[in-house]
Design an enzyme around this catalytic site. Structure first.
Site, PDB file in Angstrom:
ATOM      1  N   ASP A 110       0.859  -1.169   0.000  1.00  0.00           N
ATOM      2  CA  ASP A 110       0.000   0.000   0.000  1.00  0.00           C
ATOM      3  C   ASP A 110       0.911   1.239   0.000  1.00  0.00           C
ATOM      4  O   ASP A 110       1.391   1.648  -1.052  1.00  0.00           O
ATOM      5  CB  ASP A 110      -0.873  -0.122   1.256  1.00  0.00           C
ATOM      6  CG  ASP A 110      -1.970   0.903   1.341  1.00  0.00           C
ATOM      7  OD1 ASP A 110      -2.850   0.901   0.479  1.00  0.00           O
ATOM      8  OD2 ASP A 110      -1.949   1.713   2.280  1.00  0.00           O
ATOM      9  N   ASP A 166      -7.315  -9.089   5.912  1.00  0.00           N
ATOM     10  CA  ASP A 166      -8.419  -8.941   6.869  1.00  0.00           C
ATOM     11  C   ASP A 166      -8.977  -7.532   6.915  1.00  0.00           C
ATOM     12  O   ASP A 166      -8.348  -6.562   6.488  1.00  0.00           O
ATOM     13  CB  ASP A 166      -7.935  -9.284   8.276  1.00  0.00           C
ATOM     14  CG  ASP A 166      -7.068  -8.165   8.869  1.00  0.00           C
ATOM     15  OD1 ASP A 166      -6.104  -7.751   8.210  1.00  0.00           O
ATOM     16  OD2 ASP A 166      -7.396  -7.686   9.980  1.00  0.00           O
TER      17      ASP A 166
HETATM   18  P1  IMP Z   1       2.087  -0.555   3.708  1.00  0.00           P
HETATM   19  O1  IMP Z   1       3.193  -0.535   4.719  1.00  0.00           O
HETATM   20  O2  IMP Z   1       1.292   0.708   3.738  1.00  0.00           O
HETATM   21  O3  IMP Z   1       2.552  -0.911   2.322  1.00  0.00           O
HETATM   22  O4  IMP Z   1       1.035  -1.591   4.239  1.00  0.00           O
HETATM   23  C1  IMP Z   1       0.957  -2.898   3.861  1.00  0.00           C
HETATM   24  C2  IMP Z   1       0.049  -3.617   4.835  1.00  0.00           C
HETATM   25  O5  IMP Z   1      -1.173  -2.910   5.007  1.00  0.00           O
HETATM   26  C3  IMP Z   1      -0.366  -4.974   4.309  1.00  0.00           C
HETATM   27  O6  IMP Z   1       0.499  -5.985   4.768  1.00  0.00           O
HETATM   28  C4  IMP Z   1      -1.751  -5.161   4.873  1.00  0.00           C
HETATM   29  O7  IMP Z   1      -1.672  -5.749   6.148  1.00  0.00           O
HETATM   30  C5  IMP Z   1      -2.290  -3.773   5.028  1.00  0.00           C
HETATM   31  N1  IMP Z   1      -3.227  -3.414   3.927  1.00  0.00           N
HETATM   32  C6  IMP Z   1      -3.019  -2.498   2.959  1.00  0.00           C
HETATM   33  N2  IMP Z   1      -4.063  -2.416   2.127  1.00  0.00           N
HETATM   34  C7  IMP Z   1      -4.954  -3.329   2.557  1.00  0.00           C
HETATM   35  C8  IMP Z   1      -6.258  -3.748   2.084  1.00  0.00           C
HETATM   36  O8  IMP Z   1      -6.813  -3.277   1.073  1.00  0.00           O
HETATM   37  N3  IMP Z   1      -6.862  -4.731   2.813  1.00  0.00           N
HETATM   38  C9  IMP Z   1      -6.297  -5.301   3.915  1.00  0.00           C
HETATM   39  N4  IMP Z   1      -5.100  -4.939   4.383  1.00  0.00           N
HETATM   40  C10 IMP Z   1      -4.426  -3.967   3.714  1.00  0.00           C
END
Ligand code: IMP
Ligand code: MG
Length: 187
Positions: A110, A166
């Site tokens: 994300d 989740d």
């Molecule tokens: P980042 O550090 O922002 O890249 O976050 C990644 C983490 O956010 C993933 O491992 C997920 O646990 C959570 N995440 C991001 N987008 C989603 C989504 O659409 N559904 C569920 N979990 C998400």
């Protein structure tokens, strides 16, 4: 009767069916088999908990030998918003990282903060090599510059659940990736 689960009613749209996910993982497994054929020690490092379904399926499709391990980190404070910080909740406890080619397995990227932090952390801890593999990617949400080495599918900026992912610890067991109805998390 629900097609897959009683929870199907909370899903607005199925983005990836079980069959589509299977062929995506088949493709990634072929890429990993090819790229790591000369590795002496490939360690799949699953990020708990979201990656467990993906990793379980991926490791069964690999033809090369692998070891597995897990870390747990938190980047999401709660619900559907990222907190922007990464905390290590469960660390790797091994002294042989200099022998390991680490492939981090994630459910979704994300902001990019979790994986860019972990790559740096594992490199600093002496891993032989560090690469990343994610089932899903939301590139439009990046807050830091990060590109995974293996990526199942790019998806639009929608909150998705299932196949390990989740919302409030629910929906992880769904066999597909679905967009959650906004009224579920706006309740
Ligand atoms: P980042 O550090 O922002 O890249 O976050 C990644 C983490 O956010 C993933 O491992 C997920 O646990 C959570 N995440 C991001 N987008 C989603 C989504 O659409 N559904 C569920 N979990 C998400
Ligand atoms: Mg996660």
């Amino acid at each position: 009767m629900a097609k897959y689960s009683i929870l199907d009613d909370d899903i607005q749209e199925i983005l990836l069916s079980p069959e589509e996910i299977d062929s995506i993982i088949e493709r990634i497994a072929d890429e990993i088999d090819r790229d790591y054929k000369d590795s002496k020690r490939l360690l799949l490092l699953g990020i708990l908990k979201g990656s467990v379904v993906f990793m379980g399926e991926l490791m069964k499709k690999l033809k090369i030998p692998v070891e597995i391990d897990f870390m747990k980190v938190s980047s999401y404070a709660s619900g559907t918003k990222s907190s922007g910080r990464v905390n290590i909740l469960l660390d790797l406890n091994r002294k042989d990282l200099s022998e390991c080619d680490i492939l981090i397995i994630e459910d979704i990227i994300d902001s990019g903060r979790t994986l860019s932090y972990l790559c740096e952390y594992l490199a600093l801890n002496g891993a032989r090599s560090v690469k990343t593999c994610t089932l899903l990617d939301k590139p439009s949400r990046r807050e830091v510059n990060f590109t995974p080495n293996y990526r199942g599918k790019e998806i639009p900026d929608k909150f998705v659940v299932g196949y390990g992912l989740d919302y409030a610890e629910q929906y992880r067991a769904l066999p597909y990736i679905g967009v959650l109805k906004p009224e579920v998390y706006n309740k």
